[in-house]
Design an enzyme around this catalytic site. Sequence first.
Site, PDB file in Angstrom:
ATOM      1  CG  ASP A 163      40.045  38.947 -12.806  1.00 17.71           C
ATOM      2  OD1 ASP A 163      40.460  37.793 -12.649  1.00 17.71           O
ATOM      3  OD2 ASP A 163      38.852  39.288 -12.624  1.00 17.71           O
ATOM      4  CG  ASN A 414      40.405  48.559 -15.685  1.00 18.09           C
ATOM      5  OD1 ASN A 414      39.274  49.040 -15.599  1.00 18.09           O
ATOM      6  ND2 ASN A 414      40.792  47.514 -14.956  1.00 18.09           N
ATOM      7  CD  GLU A 415      39.857  48.131 -11.064  1.00 18.32           C
ATOM      8  OE1 GLU A 415      40.629  47.262 -10.657  1.00 18.32           O
ATOM      9  OE2 GLU A 415      38.640  48.133 -10.809  1.00 18.32           O
ATOM     10  CG  ASN A 468      36.295  49.872 -12.681  1.00 15.61           C
ATOM     11  OD1 ASN A 468      35.508  50.473 -13.386  1.00 15.61           O
ATOM     12  ND2 ASN A 468      37.408  49.333 -13.153  1.00 15.61           N
ATOM     13  CE1 TYR A 470      33.082  44.003  -9.459  1.00 19.46           C
ATOM     14  CE2 TYR A 470      34.899  45.566  -9.433  1.00 19.46           C
ATOM     15  CZ  TYR A 470      34.065  44.707 -10.122  1.00 19.46           C
ATOM     16  OH  TYR A 470      34.191  44.561 -11.485  1.00 19.46           O
ATOM     17  CE1 TYR A 474      36.809  40.280  -5.543  1.00 16.43           C
ATOM     18  CE2 TYR A 474      36.322  42.227  -6.860  1.00 16.43           C
ATOM     19  CZ  TYR A 474      36.678  40.893  -6.785  1.00 16.43           C
ATOM     20  OH  TYR A 474      36.902  40.177  -7.928  1.00 16.43           O
ATOM     21  CD  GLU A 506      35.685  46.660 -13.884  1.00 20.38           C
ATOM     22  OE1 GLU A 506      35.861  46.015 -12.827  1.00 20.38           O
ATOM     23  OE2 GLU A 506      36.566  46.796 -14.757  1.00 20.38           O
ATOM     24  CD1 TRP A 551      33.835  42.276 -13.662  1.00 19.56           C
ATOM     25  CD2 TRP A 551      34.152  43.689 -15.386  1.00 19.56           C
ATOM     26  NE1 TRP A 551      34.936  41.857 -14.360  1.00 19.56           N
ATOM     27  CE2 TRP A 551      35.147  42.693 -15.414  1.00 19.56           C
ATOM     28  CE3 TRP A 551      34.124  44.664 -16.375  1.00 19.56           C
ATOM     29  CZ2 TRP A 551      36.131  42.662 -16.406  1.00 19.56           C
ATOM     30  CZ3 TRP A 551      35.103  44.637 -17.355  1.00 19.56           C
ATOM     31  CH2 TRP A 551      36.095  43.633 -17.349  1.00 19.56           C
ATOM     32  CE  LYS A 570      33.399  40.189  -9.394  1.00 21.37           C
ATOM     33  NZ  LYS A 570      34.649  39.411  -9.594  1.00 21.37           N
TER      34      LYS A 570
HETATM   35  C1  GCB Z   1      38.143  44.858 -11.549  1.00 15.67           C
HETATM   36  C2  GCB Z   1      38.856  44.791 -12.860  1.00 15.67           C
HETATM   37  C3  GCB Z   1      38.353  43.663 -13.734  1.00 15.67           C
HETATM   38  C4  GCB Z   1      38.128  42.419 -12.872  1.00 15.67           C
HETATM   39  C5  GCB Z   1      37.074  42.737 -11.835  1.00 15.67           C
HETATM   40  C6  GCB Z   1      36.761  41.564 -10.904  1.00 15.67           C
HETATM   41  O1  GCB Z   1      38.143  45.836 -10.878  1.00 15.67           O
HETATM   42  O2  GCB Z   1      38.835  45.992 -13.569  1.00 15.67           O
HETATM   43  O3  GCB Z   1      39.277  43.410 -14.753  1.00 15.67           O
HETATM   44  O4  GCB Z   1      37.780  41.297 -13.615  1.00 15.67           O
HETATM   45  O5  GCB Z   1      37.498  43.802 -11.052  1.00 15.67           O
HETATM   46  O6  GCB Z   1      35.891  40.786 -11.194  1.00 15.67           O
HETATM   47  O7  GCB Z   1      37.442  41.448  -9.889  1.00 15.67           O
END
Ligand code: GCB
Length: 594
Positions: A163, A414-415, A468, A470, A474, A506, A551, A570
């Site tokens: 991303d 990462n992820e 990470n 959200y 999300y 994150e 993040w 973000k």
């Molecule tokens: C994540 C990723 C990061 C993205 C972020 C997002 O999990 O590691 O690279 O930018 O989410 O904002 O969706």
Amino acid sequence: MLRPRETATRERKALDGLWRFALDAEGHGRPAEWWKQELPGMQEIPVPASFNDLFGTAEAHDHVGDAWYQTVIRIPERWRGERIVLRFDAATHSAVVWVGERQVVEHEGGYTPFEADITNLVEPGFEARITAVVSNVLTWHTIPPGYVAETAGGGRRQQVFHDFFNYAGLHRTVWLYRTPTSFVQDVTVTTDLDGSTGTVRYEVETGSEDVEVAVTLRDAEGGEVAGARGATGELEVEDVRPWRPGEGYLYDLSVELRGDGDTLVDTYSLPVGIRTVRVEGARFLINDEPFYFRGFGKHEDAAVRGKAHDNAFMVHDFALLDWLGANSFRTSHYPYAEEVLEYADRRGIVVIDEAPAVGINSGLAAGAFGAEPHTTFSEDTINAVTQDAHRRAIRELVARDKNHPCVVLWSIANEPESVTPEARAYFEPLAGETRRLDPTRPIGFANVMTSTPDVDVITDLFDVVMLNRYYGWYVSPGDLASAEAALDAEISSWVAAYDKPILFTEYGADTYPGVHDIVPSPWSEEYQAEVLSMFHRVFDRFDAVVGEQIWNFADFATAPGVMRVDGNKKGVFTRERRPKSAAYALRRRWRTQP
Ligand code: GCB
């Protein structure tokens, strides 16, 4: 790999400035041997810079394929008889370099340096033409991975599984430097603390039998505190002043090669911070004291220059970290410019250093970033060849950054997809390799939100659980009560499954600056502040949570998509580094923490 430095026996010239430039989406240059002549066209480009946003054209912005760089340098006459090296701090994502008509080096991987000894190809006092072709293409076999898709409109498009915008070009300084022909090839230091005594173990590679190594350690005021002879050894420092978060105290290790009659052959000088890092149960210890990470995942990203290193942004970003009371950041999602790590060493900022292995997860990207659905690990997708590239990326990361006291943790991906037997087979050797390369630092990877402890199969290979998450974005957007309950439950499940520190690498919410709301709703500045404070409330309930890295530090460019409004929003700061409301809330939290 040693960074070029000026010493009594060495000189360096930055070749930054305007170079000739030609985009070559059709791939004409390699068969036509463009390195043998002046590049076609009259275009010039600043080095360092990403080429994408400079020219105001879709052609440059969306370019897929080769981009050619060329410059003419003059080798100083006084370098005669010396070893002359051409070094690129980064070429994103791969490059081939010629001096005159001779190919001198080829490199894959967009964020680590490479160099060539060009002594026999140049004549001191005369000019030499340097040509580099840089490709921004990512495939299933590169790190990060990607693939090039033919579009319905007849074009080619680089599909990635990450991303952030696929900026490319010569992103960092190109150096010409000289050393004596017998020279210090590499230095490795590791440090220890025992009460008020510090230990610096060193290992010097010289590639030469006829020289003796002498090292001297000096304190920041220049006073000699220890010295030794021999290519490897151990120095004891009484009344040591350790490197610690918030206080980047550095000694200087001067490494000298001595020849016949003790004459000075070469000298190199390395800043050394004396500190220890250890994970013990669920605690992350720096100098045997529990450390709590406060900070961000960042990006190398700015308007116009893209991913090019910029000292002005660096100094400003660190000032903003300080203003907030942050003590750390992660080099998400690739190794940053060495200048950044050197500055972090001096500022006492703690760094999680990440390999460019982002997007080892094609399923996730299919949902979020519009790629076709693919199985992550298979013969045709991420396979043993990719794993080799990943291994090389880790090796180059550790080789470059092993001596930085600011680096306390390697993040090797990462992820990634981390729930199948294939994921385990892929990561087990890479985790082992990272430990072999550097037994002194803990290792981790940033875990994606679908890899909860009941399904994840690789966390036991690592020292720290890096999450990470959200919730509130999300997951359960606009419903922070549900988000809070789910976050609390998930942390409890990690605590039950592992006796390891949990570090949030994150969490956050997209926030359009200037959008305000009485009832905080997604995209408003108030909502971002509420999401962060919800996370913090939950973190404070768990001793095993050893850190919070939001993040993101600042808004950044991404590929276009319906999930992104002029990029990823973000950031706690805008892309221009103006604070959103959350910055003030964070400052209140972080400035009052010990
Ligand atoms: C994540 C990723 C990061 C993205 C972020 C997002 O999990 O590691 O690279 O930018 O989410 O904002 O969706």
